[in-house]
Design a protein around this motif. Structure first.
Motif, PDB file in Angstrom:
ATOM      1  N   HIS A 178       0.847  -1.197   0.000  1.00 31.11           N
ATOM      2  CA  HIS A 178       0.000   0.000   0.000  1.00 31.11           C
ATOM      3  C   HIS A 178       0.884   1.248   0.000  1.00 31.11           C
ATOM      4  O   HIS A 178       1.634   1.495   0.945  1.00 31.11           O
ATOM      5  CB  HIS A 178      -0.931  -0.021   1.221  1.00 31.11           C
ATOM      6  N   THR A 234       1.253   5.408  -0.389  1.00 26.06           N
ATOM      7  CA  THR A 234       0.581   6.699  -0.231  1.00 26.06           C
ATOM      8  C   THR A 234       1.508   7.790  -0.740  1.00 26.06           C
ATOM      9  O   THR A 234       2.693   7.821  -0.401  1.00 26.06           O
ATOM     10  CB  THR A 234       0.239   6.959   1.251  1.00 26.06           C
ATOM     11  N   GLN A 283      -3.840   7.673  -2.668  1.00 26.67           N
ATOM     12  CA  GLN A 283      -3.589   6.240  -2.486  1.00 26.67           C
ATOM     13  C   GLN A 283      -3.877   5.539  -3.801  1.00 26.67           C
ATOM     14  O   GLN A 283      -4.987   5.633  -4.344  1.00 26.67           O
ATOM     15  CB  GLN A 283      -4.456   5.672  -1.369  1.00 26.67           C
TER      16      GLN A 283
END
Length: 222
Positions: free
Chosen positions: A87, A89, A150
């Motif tokens: 993930h 960002t 994101q």
């Protein structure tokens, strides 16, 4: 280059704008070689140092890059990146504030190899790939807006292209419609945070990049 996380299997560094992650036709020294030299010197390693490139970051972008230090970590990280289990960002500084404070953007991107540029469309086109991201506005200065992004897919120039498509090109990004370049040739896009389950230990790893020293970035310091 600044090391922000390191263990036997992984090293995460924060790259500066202008550095290339992997060797290319420019012949400039890539970040991967700089990290190898760092590891070789730190651990007094004879011979070649193994370092696996798991993903790229555009040359004018700064922030986190994840490298694998073992072949086991490399194969697992490659799979995790492909399956969206890492993930990422990003923070982007834009001149025009988005119409909505937060939203999900979905476009179909067509990549033009010759121009090294992607084009965003509202509906599917031949050769296009679906691109999805979430963004939210997190701060304003007198002239600029800081947006957190994101990525839900990983497409060529995705953030740059999709933000430009809603009328919010990233500061300094001439290729996608910014009116002026940044003095250092960077674009104001930072790979700010990365989170994933460690491919070997199973622990959750979270790393964060420092903000660039540029005064505008520093004005947005949390």
């Amino acid at each position: 280059m600044q090391v922000v996380y390191e263990d036997n299997h992984i090293i995460i560094v924060s790259k500066q704008s202008g550095e290339i992650v992997q060797g290319d036709k420019t012949g400039d020294r890539p970040l991967s070689d700089i990290v190898k030299d760092y590891l070789k010197e730190k651990y007094q390693k004879p011979g070649n140092v193994f370092l696996g490139v798991t993903h790229r970051l555009d040359r004018p972008v700064s922030g986190l890059v994840v490298f694998a230090r073992t072949s086991k970590a490399l194969s697992r990280l490659n799979r995790m990146f492909a399956q969206g289990e890492v993930h990422k960002t990003y923070w982007a500084i834009v001149k025009n504030a988005p119409a909505e404070e937060a939203a999900t953007l979905t476009h179909w991107l067509v990549r033009n190899e010759k121009q090294n540029k992607s084009y965003a469309y509202a509906s599917e086109k031949p050769g296009s790939k679906k691109a999805v991201l979430n963004y939210r506005t997190i701060a304003h200065s007198d002239n600029y807006t800081l947006v957190e992004v994101q990525l839900l897919t990983g497409r060529h120039h995705q953030i740059r292209c999709q933000l430009a498509a809603i009328g919010c090109p990233i500061k300094g990004d001439l290729k996608y419609g910014a009116p002026r370049s940044n003095p250092d040739g960077s674009i104001s896009l930072l790979s700010r945070r990365v989170e994933f389950v460690h491919p070997v230990s199973g622990e959750t790893i979270t790393a964060e990049a420092p903000l660039p020293s540029d005064p505008l970035w520093q004005a947005f310091r949390p």
